[in-house]
Motif scaffolding. Structure first.
Motif, PDB file in Angstrom:
ATOM      1  N   GLY A 108       0.944  -1.041  -0.416  1.00 31.58           N
ATOM      2  CA  GLY A 108      -0.076   0.287  -0.539  1.00 31.58           C
ATOM      3  C   GLY A 108       0.875   1.096   0.075  1.00 31.58           C
ATOM      4  O   GLY A 108       0.131   2.137   0.148  1.00 31.58           O
ATOM      5  N   GLU A 109       2.092   1.062  -0.158  1.00 36.87           N
ATOM      6  CA  GLU A 109       3.184   2.628   0.211  1.00 36.87           C
ATOM      7  C   GLU A 109       3.402   2.426  -1.381  1.00 36.87           C
ATOM      8  O   GLU A 109       3.772   1.872  -2.257  1.00 36.87           O
ATOM      9  CB  GLU A 109       3.699   1.751   0.670  1.00 36.87           C
ATOM     10  N   PRO A 110       4.335   3.871  -1.386  1.00 35.47           N
ATOM     11  CA  PRO A 110       4.968   3.897  -3.130  1.00 35.47           C
ATOM     12  C   PRO A 110       6.129   3.289  -3.149  1.00 35.47           C
ATOM     13  O   PRO A 110       7.376   3.778  -2.998  1.00 35.47           O
ATOM     14  CB  PRO A 110       4.556   5.340  -2.861  1.00 35.47           C
ATOM     15  N   ALA A 111       6.410   1.962  -2.697  1.00 38.31           N
ATOM     16  CA  ALA A 111       7.619   1.045  -3.410  1.00 38.31           C
ATOM     17  C   ALA A 111       7.842   0.864  -3.741  1.00 38.31           C
ATOM     18  O   ALA A 111       6.313  -0.034  -4.073  1.00 38.31           O
ATOM     19  CB  ALA A 111       7.932   0.487  -1.639  1.00 38.31           C
ATOM     20  N   GLU A 112       9.369   0.034  -4.134  1.00 36.93           N
ATOM     21  CA  GLU A 112       9.523  -1.099  -5.118  1.00 36.93           C
ATOM     22  C   GLU A 112      10.175  -2.179  -4.526  1.00 36.93           C
ATOM     23  O   GLU A 112      10.516  -1.970  -3.796  1.00 36.93           O
ATOM     24  CB  GLU A 112      10.507  -0.524  -6.462  1.00 36.93           C
ATOM     25  N   VAL A 113       9.501  -2.831  -4.062  1.00 38.53           N
ATOM     26  CA  VAL A 113       9.480  -4.301  -3.363  1.00 38.53           C
ATOM     27  C   VAL A 113      10.281  -5.421  -4.158  1.00 38.53           C
ATOM     28  O   VAL A 113       8.947  -6.380  -4.787  1.00 38.53           O
ATOM     29  CB  VAL A 113       8.404  -4.172  -2.186  1.00 38.53           C
ATOM     30  N   SER A 114      11.314  -5.912  -3.554  1.00 36.11           N
ATOM     31  CA  SER A 114      11.946  -7.520  -3.993  1.00 36.11           C
ATOM     32  C   SER A 114      11.385  -7.848  -3.507  1.00 36.11           C
ATOM     33  O   SER A 114      10.692  -8.735  -2.036  1.00 36.11           O
ATOM     34  CB  SER A 114      13.341  -6.888  -3.868  1.00 36.11           C
ATOM     35  N   LEU A 115      11.449  -9.261  -3.765  1.00 41.64           N
ATOM     36  CA  LEU A 115      10.400 -10.913  -2.944  1.00 41.64           C
ATOM     37  C   LEU A 115      11.396 -10.937  -1.972  1.00 41.64           C
ATOM     38  O   LEU A 115      12.427 -10.957  -2.466  1.00 41.64           O
ATOM     39  CB  LEU A 115      10.619 -11.770  -4.022  1.00 41.64           C
ATOM     40  N   PRO A 116      10.612 -11.431  -1.133  1.00 45.13           N
ATOM     41  CA  PRO A 116      11.677 -11.034   0.535  1.00 45.13           C
ATOM     42  C   PRO A 116      12.123 -12.764   0.596  1.00 45.13           C
ATOM     43  O   PRO A 116      12.026 -14.117  -0.144  1.00 45.13           O
ATOM     44  CB  PRO A 116      10.194 -11.950   0.990  1.00 45.13           C
ATOM     45  N   LEU A 117      14.195 -12.129   0.690  1.00 46.40           N
ATOM     46  CA  LEU A 117      14.687 -13.291   0.704  1.00 46.40           C
ATOM     47  C   LEU A 117      14.885 -14.267   2.371  1.00 46.40           C
ATOM     48  O   LEU A 117      13.849 -13.267   3.543  1.00 46.40           O
ATOM     49  CB  LEU A 117      15.734 -12.689   0.914  1.00 46.40           C
ATOM     50  N   HIS A 118      15.051 -15.428   2.456  1.00 40.58           N
ATOM     51  CA  HIS A 118      15.395 -16.040   3.364  1.00 40.58           C
ATOM     52  C   HIS A 118      17.062 -15.987   3.779  1.00 40.58           C
ATOM     53  O   HIS A 118      17.181 -17.301   2.871  1.00 40.58           O
ATOM     54  CB  HIS A 118      14.644 -17.255   4.070  1.00 40.58           C
ATOM     55  N   ILE A 119      17.616 -16.297   4.823  1.00 44.11           N
ATOM     56  CA  ILE A 119      18.723 -16.343   5.374  1.00 44.11           C
ATOM     57  C   ILE A 119      18.921 -17.375   6.764  1.00 44.11           C
ATOM     58  O   ILE A 119      18.214 -16.922   7.820  1.00 44.11           O
ATOM     59  CB  ILE A 119      19.656 -14.763   5.740  1.00 44.11           C
ATOM     60  N   ARG A 120      19.567 -17.956   6.596  1.00 45.59           N
ATOM     61  CA  ARG A 120      20.030 -18.915   7.781  1.00 45.59           C
ATOM     62  C   ARG A 120      20.678 -18.412   8.985  1.00 45.59           C
ATOM     63  O   ARG A 120      21.430 -17.094   8.005  1.00 45.59           O
ATOM     64  CB  ARG A 120      20.553 -20.177   7.488  1.00 45.59           C
ATOM     65  N   ASP A 121      20.698 -19.425  10.012  1.00 47.21           N
ATOM     66  CA  ASP A 121      21.504 -18.085  11.051  1.00 47.21           C
ATOM     67  C   ASP A 121      23.414 -17.990  10.714  1.00 47.21           C
ATOM     68  O   ASP A 121      23.822 -19.263  11.076  1.00 47.21           O
ATOM     69  CB  ASP A 121      21.283 -18.243  12.466  1.00 47.21           C
ATOM     70  N   ASP A 122      23.367 -17.344   9.944  1.00 51.39           N
ATOM     71  CA  ASP A 122      24.729 -17.564   9.055  1.00 51.39           C
ATOM     72  C   ASP A 122      25.448 -16.226   9.095  1.00 51.39           C
ATOM     73  O   ASP A 122      25.347 -15.383   7.779  1.00 51.39           O
ATOM     74  CB  ASP A 122      24.868 -18.324   8.119  1.00 51.39           C
ATOM     75  N   ARG A 123      26.362 -15.589   9.932  1.00 48.19           N
ATOM     76  CA  ARG A 123      26.724 -14.664  10.199  1.00 48.19           C
ATOM     77  C   ARG A 123      27.395 -13.786   8.547  1.00 48.19           C
ATOM     78  O   ARG A 123      27.238 -12.777   7.717  1.00 48.19           O
ATOM     79  CB  ARG A 123      27.320 -13.743  11.428  1.00 48.19           C
TER      80      ARG A 123
END
Length: 396
Positions: A211-226
C-alpha cells in the motif's frame, strides 16, 4: 529504562539518515500513491466559463415569468453562437456554456414546451443565477490545488488533471529489500519438521508495503549465518534504498544482524527502543542504503514496521507527514498502568470504542487478524477506567 531511545527520537534519527529521494516527472496514470514533490497550481479557471448545472433552459431573469421563444440548443462541449436576446430561451444541458446574455437556468421539470414556445409550469420562486456554475467557482488560475508532500489519491489525481498540468513531479519510489533470518523458519505452505515454524514475516511485510509507494523485491530468507548474511547485505545495498531484516536483532548467540552490518562495512546509528513490543530494533547504513533491523516475533515485526518501516518509505518518497496519524477514542474496558516502555497494544475499534486484547505477548500472531488499532500507553501512564479516552493508531 536506561539506554533505550524514545520512539519519537528514534523516528527522527531514522529520517535524518537520508533525505527524500530525487523527484521525477511521470504521467497521471502512473502517479497513484506517490507523493508530490512540487505544488500543483491551477493553470486555468475551472470552470473556464459560466456553465449550466442542470438540463433545462437558459433565460434572462428579467424576462420571467415568460413566455419565451426557444432560439436553439447548446449541448455540453459546444460554444454558444449568437447572444440570447430578450424573450428568447436556449435549450441547454448540464455542463454546457451559457450564451451571452443568459443569467439563469430553469430546470426542464419546471417548464412546458409547445413547438418553439416555452412557458413556466411551476409556481416556485426562480432566483437570478439559479443552476449556474460561475466561472472559477471551483478554482481560479494560480490557486494551489495539491500541495507538495501530498499523497496522490484518485481524487487528488483528478484535481491535478483538471488544473491543466501536463504531468506531475513526484518523489521516487524507494527500492526495498526484505530479508528474514532464522534456522527455524520454513517457506509458507511447506511441511514443518519439529522445531520449525512458517516464515510469515516476509510475506506480511511485503503486504504492508504493497500500500506504499515502494518497489519491493521478493523476500529473501537467510539462515543464521553471519558470513552469508553479511555478503547478502552488501549485495543488496548496491541495488536498494532500504534493506529491512527481520529477526536476529537481539543479543543471542544466533542474532547476527549487528555483526553482519559491521562486516558489510556498515554503520550502526541506533539500537534498542523504549517500546513494547519491538525493543531490539536496529537502524544503520551500508553505503547509501538504509538498514532497518526488526525483531523476529511477528507482532513485534508488525508494530515496528508500522512505526518505522512504513514511515521511512513515505519519508524517502517525499511525504510531508510520514508518521501514522494518532487518533483518540474511549476505552471499552479498564486499562492497567503503563510500565517502563511505551506500549503499543493490539486492539479493535468497534462501535466507537477501543477493546484492548488480553493477550499482548509479542509471540502471539492470532490477535493481528482481529486488530484494527494499536492503543498507545505511555511510559508510567496511570490506569484508566472504561470510557476514558486513549490514543491509537489505525492499522490495516
Amino acid at each position: 529504562m536506561s539506554g533505550l531511545l524514545p520512539v519519537g527520537d528514534a523516528q527522527a534519527r531514522l529520517f535524518a539518515l537520508r533525505k527524500p529521494l530525487a523527484s521525477k516527472t511521470i504521467y497521471f496514470s502512473q502517479s497513484l500513491g506517490c507523493y508530490l514533490s512540487q505544488d500543483v497550481a491551477a493553470m486555468r479557471d475551472q470552470p473556464a466559463a459560466p456553465l449550466s448545472a442542470m438540463d433545462g433552459y437558459a433565460v434572462r431573469h428579467a424576462d420571467l415569468p415568460g413566455p419565451w421563444v426557444i432560439a436553439g440548443e447548446i449541448p455540453a462541449g459546444s460554444v454558444p453562437g449568437a447572444p440570447l436576446n430578450a424573450g428568447e430561451a436556449m435549450r441547454i444541458f448540464t455542463g454546457a456554456m451559457l450564451p451571452e446574455g443568459a443569467d439563469t437556468v430553469v430546470m426542464q421539470e419546471d417548464v412546458a414546451v409547445a413547438g418553439d414556445r416555452l412557458t413556466l409550469s411551476t409556481g416556485d420562486t426562480i432566483n437570478a443565477g439559479q443552476h449556474i456554475r460561475a466561472r472559477a467557482s471551483d478554482f481560479a488560475t494560480g490557486t494551489t490545488l495539491v500541495a507538495a508532500g501530498t499523497r496522490l489519491t484518485p481524487g487528488a489525481i483528478a484535481t491535478a488533471i483538471m488544473s491543466g498540468a501536463p504531468q506531475l513531479s513526484v518523489g521516487t519510489r524507494p527500492r526495498v529489500a526484505i530479508v528474514t533470518t532464522g534456522d527455524e523458519l520454513v517457506q509458507p505452505g511447506h511441511a514443518l519438521a519439529p522445531g520449525q515454524i512458517p516464515d510469515s514475516n516476509g510475506t506480511m511485510l511485503a503486504a504492508m508495503l504493497a500500500g506504499e509507494p515502494a518497489e519491493v523485491s521478493l523476500p529473501l530468507h537467510i539462515r543464521d549465518d553471519r558470513t552469508i548474511l553479511s555478503r547478502v547485505l552488501n549485495d543488496l545495498a548496491r541495488r536498494h534504498d532500504v534493506i529491512v531484516t527481520v529477526g536476529g536483532a537481539s543479543v543471542g548467540d544466533h542474532d547476527h544482524v549487528r555483526g553482519a552490518l559491521d562486516d558489510a562495512g556498515g554503520r550502526l546509528d541506533f539500537w534498542k527502543i523504549a517500546m513494547k513490543p519491538g525493543k531490539p530494533l536496529i537502524a544503520g547504513t551500508i553505503g547509501d542504503a538504509l538498514l532497518l533491523g526488526l525483531p523476529g516475533n511477528p507482532s513485534s515485526a508488525f508494530v515496528t514496521a508500522t512505526l518505522f518501516l512504513l514511515p521511512l518509505v513515505r519519508h524517502l518518497a517525499g511525504a510531508r507527514e510520514p508518521l501514522p496519524e494518532i487518533r483518540q477514542a474511549p476505552l471499552a474496558a479498564p486499562l492497567g498502568a503503563g510500565g517502563a516502555r511505551r506500549d503499543y497494544l493490539r486492539a479493535r475499534l468497534a462501535g466507537g470504542a477501543l477493546t484492548v486484547f488480553d493477550g499482548q505477548d509479542s509471540g502471539r500472531t492470532a490477535p493481528l487478524a482481529e486488530a484494527n488499532a494499536l492503543v498507545i500507553r505511555e511510559i508510567g501512564a496511570p490506569a484508566r477506567t472504561a470510557g476514558e479516552p486513549a490514543d491509537y493508531i489505525v492499522i490495516a
